[in-house]
Each structure stands twice: as C-alpha cells, then as structure tokens.
Design a protein around this motif. Sequence first.
Motif, PDB file in Angstrom:
ATOM      1  N   ARG A 201       0.998  -1.114  -0.039  1.00 34.78           N
ATOM      2  CA  ARG A 201      -0.115   0.046  -0.026  1.00 34.78           C
ATOM      3  C   ARG A 201       0.972   1.224   0.039  1.00 34.78           C
ATOM      4  NH1 ARG A 201      -2.496  -0.927   4.509  1.00 34.78           N
ATOM      5  NH2 ARG A 201      -4.152  -2.417   3.718  1.00 34.78           N
ATOM      6  N   THR A 202       1.878   1.483   0.975  1.00 37.55           N
ATOM      7  CA  THR A 202       2.839   2.384   0.784  1.00 37.55           C
ATOM      8  C   THR A 202       3.546   2.492  -0.450  1.00 37.55           C
ATOM      9  OG1 THR A 202       3.284   2.104   3.154  1.00 37.55           O
ATOM     10  CG2 THR A 202       4.879   3.303   2.043  1.00 37.55           C
ATOM     11  N   MET A 203       4.076   1.292  -1.146  1.00 38.20           N
ATOM     12  CA  MET A 203       4.555   1.749  -2.347  1.00 38.20           C
ATOM     13  C   MET A 203       3.614   2.290  -3.622  1.00 38.20           C
ATOM     14  SD  MET A 203       7.099  -1.476  -3.068  1.00 38.20           S
ATOM     15  CE  MET A 203       6.109  -2.618  -2.303  1.00 38.20           C
ATOM     16  N   GLY A 204       2.284   1.588  -3.352  1.00 37.92           N
ATOM     17  CA  GLY A 204       1.322   2.267  -4.277  1.00 37.92           C
ATOM     18  C   GLY A 204       1.040   3.520  -4.292  1.00 37.92           C
ATOM     19  N   GLU A 205       0.883   3.981  -2.964  1.00 36.74           N
ATOM     20  CA  GLU A 205       0.432   5.261  -2.791  1.00 36.74           C
ATOM     21  C   GLU A 205       1.993   6.506  -3.414  1.00 36.74           C
ATOM     22  OE1 GLU A 205      -2.138   4.757   1.299  1.00 36.74           O
ATOM     23  OE2 GLU A 205       0.003   5.482   1.460  1.00 36.74           O
ATOM     24  N   LEU A 206       3.157   5.923  -2.813  1.00 39.24           N
ATOM     25  CA  LEU A 206       4.144   6.656  -3.356  1.00 39.24           C
ATOM     26  C   LEU A 206       4.484   6.748  -5.028  1.00 39.24           C
ATOM     27  CD1 LEU A 206       6.768   7.980  -2.238  1.00 39.24           C
ATOM     28  CD2 LEU A 206       7.884   5.801  -2.164  1.00 39.24           C
ATOM     29  N   ALA A 207       4.040   5.619  -5.533  1.00 36.74           N
ATOM     30  CA  ALA A 207       4.076   5.545  -6.964  1.00 36.74           C
ATOM     31  C   ALA A 207       2.971   6.333  -7.740  1.00 36.74           C
ATOM     32  CB  ALA A 207       3.811   4.379  -7.615  1.00 36.74           C
ATOM     33  N   LEU A 208       1.786   6.541  -6.872  1.00 34.53           N
ATOM     34  CA  LEU A 208       0.808   7.582  -7.595  1.00 34.53           C
ATOM     35  C   LEU A 208       1.090   8.887  -7.249  1.00 34.53           C
ATOM     36  CD1 LEU A 208      -2.595   5.638  -6.203  1.00 34.53           C
ATOM     37  CD2 LEU A 208      -1.796   5.874  -8.703  1.00 34.53           C
ATOM     38  N   ALA A 209       1.589   9.172  -6.230  1.00 34.50           N
ATOM     39  CA  ALA A 209       2.057  10.651  -5.711  1.00 34.50           C
ATOM     40  C   ALA A 209       3.202  11.006  -6.796  1.00 34.50           C
ATOM     41  CB  ALA A 209       2.593  10.621  -4.483  1.00 34.50           C
ATOM     42  N   ALA A 210       4.067  10.075  -7.095  1.00 29.74           N
ATOM     43  CA  ALA A 210       5.083  10.397  -7.840  1.00 29.74           C
ATOM     44  C   ALA A 210       4.786  10.651  -9.222  1.00 29.74           C
ATOM     45  CB  ALA A 210       6.293   9.249  -8.210  1.00 29.74           C
ATOM     46  N   ALA A 211       3.699   9.766  -9.957  1.00 25.24           N
ATOM     47  CA  ALA A 211       3.422   9.935 -11.276  1.00 25.24           C
ATOM     48  C   ALA A 211       2.455  10.880 -11.585  1.00 25.24           C
ATOM     49  CB  ALA A 211       3.017   8.332 -11.647  1.00 25.24           C
ATOM     50  N   LEU A 212       1.666  11.166 -10.475  1.00 27.11           N
ATOM     51  CA  LEU A 212       0.404  12.135 -10.648  1.00 27.11           C
ATOM     52  C   LEU A 212       0.441  13.132  -9.459  1.00 27.11           C
ATOM     53  CD1 LEU A 212      -2.131   9.424 -11.427  1.00 27.11           C
ATOM     54  CD2 LEU A 212      -1.180  10.819 -13.160  1.00 27.11           C
ATOM     55  N   PRO A 213       1.638  14.076  -9.379  1.00 29.78           N
ATOM     56  CA  PRO A 213       1.921  14.788  -8.533  1.00 29.78           C
ATOM     57  C   PRO A 213       0.630  16.016  -8.474  1.00 29.78           C
ATOM     58  CG  PRO A 213       3.355  15.468 -10.181  1.00 29.78           C
ATOM     59  CD  PRO A 213       2.463  14.036 -10.420  1.00 29.78           C
TER      60      PRO A 213
END
Length: 236
Positions: free
Chosen positions: A222-234
């Motif tokens: 979940r943490t990685m998914g949230e980080l990935a989304l925040a990085a790809a779609l700031p």
Amino acid sequence: MSSLHIEAAPGQIADTVLLPGDPLRARFLAHELLEEVVQVNGRRNMLGYTGRYRDQPVTVMGGGMGIPSTAIYVTELARHYGVRRILRVGTCGGVGEVSLGEVLLAQSASTDARFNRLQFGGHDLAACADFSLLRAAVDAAAARGLPARVAAAFSTDCFYDGDPQLLAHLRRHRICGIEMEAAGLYGLGMREGFAALAILTVSDHLERDEHMPAEQREQGLRTMGELALAAALPMP
Ligand code: HPA
C-alpha cells in the motif's frame, strides 16, 4: 483492438500504469487506492484494472515474475496502448546495510539477464530509471516523512541457485536490492520512450535470514502504491 496478451480496448488503459508482479496484488492495489475501478484484463489471469486517482485515470496490472513475462506486458503497454509511465511496485531481497521493510527507489538496475544485450548489439546497457519520476518519488517520500533510499538494484534470472558469489559482488558494488524485473523495465523504457521507475520494499534480508511477515508485506505494498501514484501524478 486488443493486443496479443492484453484484452483491453486501447482507451481502457491509462497513461500511467502501476505494475506489481502478482496479479492479485494488482487487484488489491486497484481497489485499495483507486475509485471507479473496472477490470480491463483477465487474459492468462494477468489481472489489470483501470480506475481514477484524484480524478486522473490510472491502470494497475500484474506483470508476472522475471524479465521475459514483464517485458511482454510492458512492450504491449508501450507500443499498443501508448503508455507514458510504468512504475513497478514490488519486493526485493536486501543486501548490506538496508533494513527489512525499507523502501528502495531503484536508480539503476544491473542484471545477469541477456535481455538488454540482445537488443543493444551485445553491449552493456546502463539501465536506469527516468530521472523526473525518480525525483518526484524522492520528493513524495520526503513529503510523507517516509525514509525511502535511492539505491542501485540488481535483476537476476535465477531466484534459485544463481552465482554463488553474487552477494559478494553486489556488496562490492554497493548494490542493495535484488529482484527480477527492473533491468528489463528500464531497458524497455529507454528504447520505447516511456518513463520507468521501480519502487521496491526489502521483504527479506539475504545475509541476515530476516523475513517480513505477511501483514507487513500488505502494508508495504500500500505504501509503495501511494508513493508511486504521488510520484506519477503529483498535485497540480
Ligand atoms: N531474489 C530475487 N528476487 C527477489 C528476491 C530475491 O531474494 N526477493 C524478492 N524478489
């Protein structure tokens, strides 16, 4: 029209794809992080879903284990569906000073696989992450107070019985995460022109016989998914 291994219609795949290895993790992440989730692939049970994150479309799809499987899906996502960003979210074995549960942002991925050499005239490719995505992931982690480490990774073709000297070589080169896909993803990103990043949680420490319990793996995902989304779609 669908591609060979993905049954989605072209408009059903978003520009941004999160790519765990395990299709059930794709299902978990999609339902956990996205709204208005629709299944867009079920071929070979390599589940894929498209939904919305902060009102932007995102696809989460499994890629399987190892470079050959990952490369089939990634190539079709890039060529057939025109995907612009692919973020692998997965686990890795830890080497050296890293701790269990630590999040690694793989700046580079060395490999024992021939995949990139086959497409690069037999030369050694410096398979690396997209800098903008990497920087965005660093920023997103800092904003969350998450101690993510920018690291060198290694993608092996041998989960079992590989080079007995491998860990010593990795330590010697300060490579601290071993997994099976990032080098293929990065090579394809460079050749196909999409932005690639692998975000990895250290699930096992290969020198200390330490292993992450199942509940912690789910939280890590979940943490990685949230980080990935925040990085790809700031945030705009
Ligand atoms: N080796 C290869 N791939 C992996 C490992 C490992 O120890 N852990 C998670 N993915």
